[in-house]
Design a protein around this motif. Structure first.
Motif, PDB file in Angstrom:
ATOM      1  N   THR A   1       0.866  -1.174   0.000  1.00 22.80           N
ATOM      2  CA  THR A   1       0.000   0.000   0.000  1.00 22.80           C
ATOM      3  C   THR A   1       0.905   1.227   0.000  1.00 22.80           C
ATOM      4  O   THR A   1       1.910   1.256   0.721  1.00 22.80           O
ATOM      5  N   ALA A   2       0.571   2.216  -0.819  1.00 23.43           N
ATOM      6  CA  ALA A   2       1.396   3.421  -0.925  1.00 23.43           C
ATOM      7  C   ALA A   2       0.527   4.662  -0.810  1.00 23.43           C
ATOM      8  O   ALA A   2      -0.598   4.695  -1.317  1.00 23.43           O
ATOM      9  N   THR A   3       1.042   5.673  -0.135  1.00 22.71           N
ATOM     10  CA  THR A   3       0.346   6.956  -0.015  1.00 22.71           C
ATOM     11  C   THR A   3       1.294   8.084  -0.404  1.00 22.71           C
ATOM     12  O   THR A   3       2.512   8.001  -0.189  1.00 22.71           O
ATOM     13  N   VAL A   4       0.731   9.132  -0.967  1.00 24.04           N
ATOM     14  CA  VAL A   4       1.522  10.301  -1.356  1.00 24.04           C
ATOM     15  C   VAL A   4       1.826  11.133  -0.113  1.00 24.04           C
ATOM     16  O   VAL A   4       0.952  11.363   0.732  1.00 24.04           O
ATOM     17  N   LEU A   5       3.058  11.575   0.003  1.00 23.67           N
ATOM     18  CA  LEU A   5       3.458  12.425   1.119  1.00 23.67           C
ATOM     19  C   LEU A   5       3.064  13.877   0.851  1.00 23.67           C
ATOM     20  O   LEU A   5       3.160  14.355  -0.285  1.00 23.67           O
ATOM     21  N   THR A   6       2.635  14.555   1.891  1.00 24.16           N
ATOM     22  CA  THR A   6       2.376  15.984   1.752  1.00 24.16           C
ATOM     23  C   THR A   6       3.714  16.725   1.699  1.00 24.16           C
ATOM     24  O   THR A   6       4.765  16.169   2.056  1.00 24.16           O
ATOM     25  N   GLN A   7       3.675  17.958   1.274  1.00 24.96           N
ATOM     26  CA  GLN A   7       4.910  18.740   1.211  1.00 24.96           C
ATOM     27  C   GLN A   7       5.524  18.880   2.598  1.00 24.96           C
ATOM     28  O   GLN A   7       6.757  18.831   2.755  1.00 24.96           O
ATOM     29  N   GLU A   8       4.687  19.029   3.612  1.00 22.16           N
ATOM     30  CA  GLU A   8       5.197  19.140   4.984  1.00 22.16           C
ATOM     31  C   GLU A   8       5.922  17.864   5.399  1.00 22.16           C
ATOM     32  O   GLU A   8       6.986  17.917   6.038  1.00 22.16           O
ATOM     33  N   GLU A   9       5.364  16.708   5.037  1.00 22.17           N
ATOM     34  CA  GLU A   9       6.010  15.436   5.374  1.00 22.17           C
ATOM     35  C   GLU A   9       7.324  15.280   4.621  1.00 22.17           C
ATOM     36  O   GLU A   9       8.321  14.795   5.175  1.00 22.17           O
ATOM     37  N   ARG A  10       7.345  15.703   3.373  1.00 22.48           N
ATOM     38  CA  ARG A  10       8.571  15.591   2.579  1.00 22.48           C
ATOM     39  C   ARG A  10       9.683  16.459   3.158  1.00 22.48           C
ATOM     40  O   ARG A  10      10.861  16.098   3.107  1.00 22.48           O
ATOM     41  N   ASN A  11       9.296  17.601   3.707  1.00 21.74           N
ATOM     42  CA  ASN A  11      10.300  18.513   4.265  1.00 21.74           C
ATOM     43  C   ASN A  11      11.004  17.931   5.488  1.00 21.74           C
ATOM     44  O   ASN A  11      12.101  18.371   5.848  1.00 21.74           O
ATOM     45  N   THR A  12      10.375  16.952   6.143  1.00 26.52           N
ATOM     46  CA  THR A  12      10.975  16.366   7.347  1.00 26.52           C
ATOM     47  C   THR A  12      11.905  15.199   7.032  1.00 26.52           C
ATOM     48  O   THR A  12      12.580  14.693   7.931  1.00 26.52           O
ATOM     49  N   LEU A  13      11.941  14.756   5.771  1.00 29.08           N
ATOM     50  CA  LEU A  13      12.737  13.591   5.398  1.00 29.08           C
ATOM     51  C   LEU A  13      14.181  13.970   5.099  1.00 29.08           C
ATOM     52  O   LEU A  13      14.474  15.087   4.665  1.00 29.08           O
ATOM     53  N   SER A  14      15.070  12.995   5.299  1.00 29.57           N
ATOM     54  CA  SER A  14      16.466  13.211   4.919  1.00 29.57           C
ATOM     55  C   SER A  14      16.627  13.179   3.406  1.00 29.57           C
ATOM     56  O   SER A  14      17.621  13.669   2.865  1.00 29.57           O
ATOM     57  N   SER A  15      15.640  12.566   2.724  1.00 32.10           N
ATOM     58  CA  SER A  15      15.626  12.545   1.249  1.00 32.10           C
ATOM     59  C   SER A  15      14.367  13.263   0.780  1.00 32.10           C
ATOM     60  O   SER A  15      13.323  12.635   0.560  1.00 32.10           O
ATOM     61  N   PRO A  16      14.412  14.580   0.630  1.00 35.71           N
ATOM     62  CA  PRO A  16      13.213  15.349   0.287  1.00 35.71           C
ATOM     63  C   PRO A  16      12.654  15.051  -1.098  1.00 35.71           C
ATOM     64  O   PRO A  16      11.551  15.490  -1.420  1.00 35.71           O
ATOM     65  N   ASP A  17      13.418  14.302  -1.923  1.00 33.32           N
ATOM     66  CA  ASP A  17      12.896  13.939  -3.239  1.00 33.32           C
ATOM     67  C   ASP A  17      11.925  12.764  -3.157  1.00 33.32           C
ATOM     68  O   ASP A  17      11.269  12.423  -4.146  1.00 33.32           O
TER      69      ASP A  17
END
Length: 252
Positions: A21-37
């Motif tokens: 199962t896969a879900t799209v990350l919000t921009q806020e969630e992406r900003n917290t990752l070490s790999s923002p891509d």
């Protein structure tokens, strides 16, 4: 020693599902990752086929650790520690990423089973299904509104001639039966494009009716192959007769 005697002529199976199962990350969630891509969060898993009541995941009603010792997921080599060994339930891995790839899955059974490990592949699905199954990648904002993407496969692990002790273990843990009729959306399968609409609207669930329909589709496909084989066999026989006739004419 009787426990190590195989019970000849007995076959017993356990239904499982595997997939992701896969879900799209919000921009806020992406900003917290070490790999923002990374654009998606996904979970790949091996579970029992039946779903628990009111569950928000596909399958997983039963604990499979009575016959599964370990599930190994081999991810793309770009992931840190790409070989993930899960030695207890839940047999799943959750990660983030941006691309689809094939995941190698290996199931190791408990030692008392005396069974060899089995391996197979699952293609990690991140983007929404289409009738043609050709990849169509919508903008992230649109994909986010479409909700989670589910890609699951039903299968049965069959134990032939099990050891007496292992047979008793299996009999002591009967699988939760699949619901007879549709209660939720059904998992989409590329072999059945007509199920695309029926797969929308929530977390999908496998049913006994789906199992029957899949068996019927396989039988119809088998009969179609047999008919096509017979057709070409008859054509070949006729061509061979024509060839023999021409040979005799040339000999005159």
């Amino acid at each position: 020693m009787a426990e190590r005697v195989r019970q000849r002529g007995i076959s017993i199976c356990r239904p499982i599902v595997y997939g992701n199962t896969a879900t799209v990350l919000t921009q806020e969630e992406r900003n917290t990752l070490s790999s923002p891509d990374h654009t998606h969060r996904w979970t790949v898993a091996v579970r029992s086929a039946a779903s628990a009541p009111d569950s928000d995941i596909v399958g997983g009603a039963d604990d499979l650790s009575y016959f599964i010792k370990r599930v190994t997921f081999k991810l793309h080599e770009t992931y840190p520690n790409p070989t993930r060994n899960m030695d207890k339930p839940p047999f799943e891995v959750t990660e983030t990423g941006w691309g689809e790839f094939d995941i190698h899955i290996r199931i190791t059974f408990v030692p008392e089973s005396g069974e060899k490990a089995i391996s197979f592949y699952h293609h990690l699905k991140l983007h929404p299904w289409t009738v043609t199954t050709e990849p169509e990648i919508p903008p992230l904002e649109e994909a986010l509104k479409m909700g989670p993407v589910h890609s699951w496969q039903y299968d049965e692990i069959v134990f032939n001639d099990p050891f007496q002790s292992f047979l008793q273990t299996l009999l002591a843990h009967p699988p939760t039966p699949l619901p007879k009729t549709k209660r939720k959306p059904v998992p989409f399968h590329a072999a059945n494009p007509g199920s695309l609409e029926a797969s929308k609207g929530g977390v999908p669930e496998f049913t006994a009716a789906m199992e029957k329909e899949e068996a019927e589709r396989l039988e119809n496909a088998k009969q179609a192959v047999i008919a096509e084989t017979d057709k070409w066999r008859n054509i070949l026989i006729e061509k061979e007769k024509e060839l023999e006739k021409l040979k005799r004419q040339l000999e005159l």
